[in-house]
Every structure is written in structure tokens, then in C-alpha cells.
Design an enzyme around this catalytic site. Structure first.
Site, PDB file in Angstrom:
ATOM      1  CG  HIS A 133      -1.859   1.162   1.280  1.00 48.14           C
ATOM      2  ND1 HIS A 133      -3.219   0.995   1.432  1.00 48.14           N
ATOM      3  CD2 HIS A 133      -1.673   2.495   1.177  1.00 48.14           C
ATOM      4  CE1 HIS A 133      -3.814   2.178   1.427  1.00 48.14           C
ATOM      5  NE2 HIS A 133      -2.890   3.112   1.278  1.00 48.14           N
ATOM      6  CG  HIS A 192      -0.723   7.124  -0.901  1.00 44.06           C
ATOM      7  ND1 HIS A 192      -1.951   7.279  -1.500  1.00 44.06           N
ATOM      8  CD2 HIS A 192      -0.948   6.438   0.230  1.00 44.06           C
ATOM      9  CE1 HIS A 192      -2.888   6.722  -0.737  1.00 44.06           C
ATOM     10  NE2 HIS A 192      -2.307   6.199   0.322  1.00 44.06           N
ATOM     11  CG  LEU A 193       4.859   5.433  -5.821  1.00 40.52           C
ATOM     12  CD1 LEU A 193       5.029   4.634  -7.109  1.00 40.52           C
ATOM     13  CD2 LEU A 193       6.185   5.538  -5.084  1.00 40.52           C
ATOM     14  NE  ARG A 194       0.967  12.132  -1.776  1.00 40.07           N
ATOM     15  CZ  ARG A 194      -0.080  11.684  -1.117  1.00 40.07           C
ATOM     16  NH1 ARG A 194      -1.015  10.981  -1.728  1.00 40.07           N
ATOM     17  NH2 ARG A 194      -0.210  11.916   0.159  1.00 40.07           N
ATOM     18  CG  ASN A 208      -4.829   8.799  -3.036  1.00 42.83           C
ATOM     19  OD1 ASN A 208      -3.797   8.261  -3.422  1.00 42.83           O
ATOM     20  ND2 ASN A 208      -4.926   9.367  -1.847  1.00 42.83           N
ATOM     21  CE  LYS A 232      -7.847   2.239  -0.825  1.00 42.03           C
ATOM     22  NZ  LYS A 232      -6.626   2.807  -0.274  1.00 42.03           N
ATOM     23  CG  HIS A 292      -9.685   4.575   3.510  1.00 44.36           C
ATOM     24  ND1 HIS A 292      -8.516   5.283   3.549  1.00 44.36           N
ATOM     25  CD2 HIS A 292     -10.358   4.908   4.642  1.00 44.36           C
ATOM     26  CE1 HIS A 292      -8.487   6.029   4.662  1.00 44.36           C
ATOM     27  NE2 HIS A 292      -9.609   5.820   5.324  1.00 44.36           N
ATOM     28  CG  HIS A 315      -4.828   2.243   5.790  1.00 39.01           C
ATOM     29  ND1 HIS A 315      -6.182   2.298   6.040  1.00 39.01           N
ATOM     30  CD2 HIS A 315      -4.641   2.940   4.650  1.00 39.01           C
ATOM     31  CE1 HIS A 315      -6.762   2.998   5.100  1.00 39.01           C
ATOM     32  NE2 HIS A 315      -5.856   3.398   4.243  1.00 39.01           N
ATOM     33  CG  LEU A 352      -7.478  10.697   7.885  1.00 36.30           C
ATOM     34  CD1 LEU A 352      -8.262  11.483   6.852  1.00 36.30           C
ATOM     35  CD2 LEU A 352      -8.304  10.539   9.164  1.00 36.30           C
ATOM     36  CG  ASP A 383      -1.599   4.870   4.143  1.00 34.39           C
ATOM     37  OD1 ASP A 383      -1.728   5.247   2.958  1.00 34.39           O
ATOM     38  OD2 ASP A 383      -2.324   5.292   5.069  1.00 34.39           O
ATOM     39  CG  HIS A 402       0.258  15.425   2.422  1.00 30.51           C
ATOM     40  ND1 HIS A 402      -0.693  15.735   1.476  1.00 30.51           N
ATOM     41  CD2 HIS A 402      -0.143  14.272   2.985  1.00 30.51           C
ATOM     42  CE1 HIS A 402      -1.637  14.798   1.477  1.00 30.51           C
ATOM     43  NE2 HIS A 402      -1.331  13.889   2.383  1.00 30.51           N
ATOM     44  CB  ALA A 434      -4.817  12.936   6.561  1.00 24.75           C
TER      45      ALA A 434
END
Ligand code: NCD
Ligand code: ZN
Length: 346
Positions: free
Chosen positions: A13, A15-17, A41, A99, A136, A173, A218, A246, A250, A262
């Protein structure tokens, strides 16, 4: 010096952006993980096969030559996803999983699902094509207390796993004792990811002695008793629980703000952070199954054959790391970790 050898792990899980941020996130993960399940996302979210293929190409071009890394892509489910689209996606072989964000629960989830039952025909198609559903698992009901949102989602989770008994589902998560129990009581088609921060921290770290925006994520950190239940699950050797960082960076200015975002960035030292948590629990011998075997088994892909080595040698995590034109404050910033990844480049 003590060392631990592991089969190279996978991050289930991540997030690579996108854009300039891939220069930070992709190498950080690729230096330790062989594969990662990449969250969709973005803004706008990755809701079509074309967008997914283009995003994958951008990720591939950010992998440094010295590492081999495979991004496993996910598609973002919306109220307008159709069973037909699932059939196309399944035929393409480009998509590892789908997802589901209940609308409004987290960063960039506005386009998520408003009414789960409306999507039952889509879940039926996923079950038929054997495409896993990643959830989620928090209720989007804004009247439910934020610390209870995962627990209140269990009824909906139960409805899904009862109705679609052959659908593979990942409860992403997890953060509570109740979620651990739920996963344990369900069939082997239900598994869960656990983050390093939920193993290492509880809500006192977030809120006691001052509010710490870099610990805000989150689902939000819960009380210590839940942290302990997660540690017990992760170190139990049960294949239903596996590694999913996860990691969700940011920029510092969007975290340290009146309304901070978050997400916790942990990819810079993910396996070392998990090693710290497992070592503290006296369970380093259980790290390999959790980090390197169980996700591959669940996703029905071959286990990795490469090895990584961790050495017991304290080191300090940087206070900040470059992130696009800005910086990101990583998990454990300025603090010491006992285990260090020996970098074995190709
Ligand atoms: C994630 C993000 O920033 O994309 N944030 C987080 O706190 N975990 C979204 C998510 O996985 O909820
Ligand atoms: Zn996430």
C-alpha cells in the site's frame, strides 16, 4: 554486528504521488522493495485504464538504473465504474487491484463511492474476474466520531465479505483491535495491511504535549491498546496480515497548517521502521513473513528471490528531505533507528 537477511519485501500500500514528487518517492521505495501496490488517489484520480497506463509509465521512468522495481497498479473505484469496465480492466492485465474510498474519508477521496450497495454488480464482476478489492475501511458518515470510523465500517465490510465469498478483499491500514478480530474471524479471502506508524505510535504521540501534524494520518492513530493489538497481529506469523506502508507524503507547508493534510511519509526508511517495531516486540524472526511473503501469496504472485540485509547499527533519520520545490518531514525525523538497510544495488 548483528544482521538480518530477508527475502526482498513488497509494499502492499503506497502513495507515490506524481510529477516532480516521483523523483523522491520512487527511488526511496525502489531501494528496498521489489514491488509496491500503488494507490490511485491522484488529482484527478486514476479512474480509467488509459490514465493508469500513463501513470505507470511516469513511475517507470523515475526508477534509478541501479534498482529493479515493479509498480503494481490500482484503479480508483467511483459510483460510475461499471461491470463492463471491470471486464476490460481484467483483460488488460495492467491492473493488480481496485481501490475503494468511501467518498470524503481521506485525501482525494471526493470522487469515491457514496453508496456501497450500488456497486454490488461491480463487486460481482471483480469476483468473477478475480480482481482484488482494496478498501479504505472507514465510514464516511461525518457524524461518527473520527476515532470510531473504522469500527463503524465493520458492518459494511461484513456485508461485502458475506455476499462475495470468493472476492479477495484487503482491509487497508487497519488501526483497531476490532478490525484485527474481524480479519481473524473472516475467511482467507480477507487480509489486512498494517502501517509502520500504527505499529510504532498511538494517539498520545499525536496529541499529548502539543499537536504534531507529522503524525496526523487517516485512519487517525488510536489509543495504545489498539497499537498493541496491531503489533500482536503483525508479529503473529498469521499470513492475513502483511506490510503496507501507506507512505503518503505531503509538503511541509500543507502539513504544518491551520488545516493540515493527512498522511505520513515513511518510504525513506520503511523496512527499518518495521524492523524497529518488530525488534521492540522481540519478534524480528516474524518480519520476513509479514514483509516479504504474505502479500505475494495473497496477490498470487511469485515471492521475490532477491535478498536484503539489515544491520544493527543505529543511525539518525534526516530532519527533512527534498520534495519537489519544497521539503517533506519524514517519519522518525531527527530520531534514531537501530536497524539499517545495507544497500545492495544491481
Ligand atoms: C493518504 C494520502 O495522503 O493520500 N493519507 C493518509 O493519511 N493515509 C490517503 C489514505 O490512504 O487515506
Ligand atoms: Zn493510503
Amino acid at each position: 554486528m548483528k544482521t538480518v537477511q530477508l527475502t526482498q519485501p513488497d509494499d502492499a500500500h503506497l502513495h507515490l504521488r506524481d510529477g516532480v514528487y516521483l523523483k523522491t518517492t520512487v527511488p526511496a521505495t525502489a531501494k528496498q522493495f521489489a514491488r509496491a501496490i500503488v494507490m490511485p488517489n491522484l488529482k484527478p484520480p486514476v479512474t480509467t485504464l488509459d490514465a493508469l497506463i500513463a501513470y505507470k509509465a511516469r513511475i517507470l521512468s523515475a526508477i534509478p538504473a541501479e534498482f529493479s522495481f515493479e509498480p503494481l497498479m490500482t484503479l480508483y473505484l467511483t459510483d460510475s465504474t461499471t461491470p463492463q469496465q471491470i471486464a476490460e480492466v481484467a483483460a488488460s492485465k495492467e491492473v493488480t487491484a481496485i481501490k475503494l474510498y468511501p467518498a470524503g474519508v481521506t485525501t482525494h477521496s471526493e470522487a469515491g463511492v457514496k453508496e456501497l450497495t450500488q456497486l454490488y454488480p461491480v463487486f460481482a464482476a471483480m469476483e468473477a474476474y478475480d480482481l482484488p478489492l482494496l478498501i479504505h475501511g472507514e465510514t464516511s458518515d461525518p457524524t461518527v466520531d473520527i476515532f470510531d470510523r473504522e469500527r463503524y465500517f465493520l458492518d459494511q465490510m461484513e456485508s461485502i465479505v458475506q455476499k462475495f465469498t470468493q472476492l479477495r478483499v484487503v482491509f487497508e491500514h487497519i488501526t483497531t483491535q476490532e478490525a484485527v478480530q474481524f480479519v481473524l474471524s473472516a475467511s482467507d479471502h480477507l487480509a489486512a495491511t498494517i502501517t509502520p506508524h500504527h505499529l510504532l505510535l498511538n494517539r498520545n504521540h499525536l496529541l499529548s504535549g502539543g499537536i504534531r501534524p507529522h503524525y496526523y494520518c487517516l485512519p487517525v492513530l488510536k489509543r495504545r491498546q489498539h497499537q498493541e493489538a496491531l503489533l500482536a497481529a503483525a508479529t503473529s506469523g498469521n499470513k492475513k496480515f502483511f506490510l503496507g506502508t501507506d507512505s503518503a507524503p505531503h509538503t511541509v507547508s500543507t502539513k504544518e497548517a491551520a488545516c493540515g493534510c493527512a498522511g505520513i511519509y515513511s518510504a525513506h526508511a520503511a523496512i527499518e521502521l518495521y524492523a524497529e517495531a518488530f525488534d521492540r516486540a522481540g519478534a524480528l524472526d516474524k518480519l520476513e513473513g509479514f514483509a516479504s511473503h504474505y502479500a505475494a501469496d495473497f496477490y498470487r504472485i511469485a515471492r521475490n528471490t532477491q535478498q536484503i540485509t539489515l544491520i544493527q547499527k543505529p543511525w539518525k533519520v534526516a530532519k527533512a528531505l527534498p520534495f519537489g520545490d519544497e521539503i517533506v518531514v519524514p517519519l522518525w525525523a531527527g530520531d534514531s533507528l537501530n536497524w539499517q538497510l545495507l544497500e545492495n544495488r544491481e
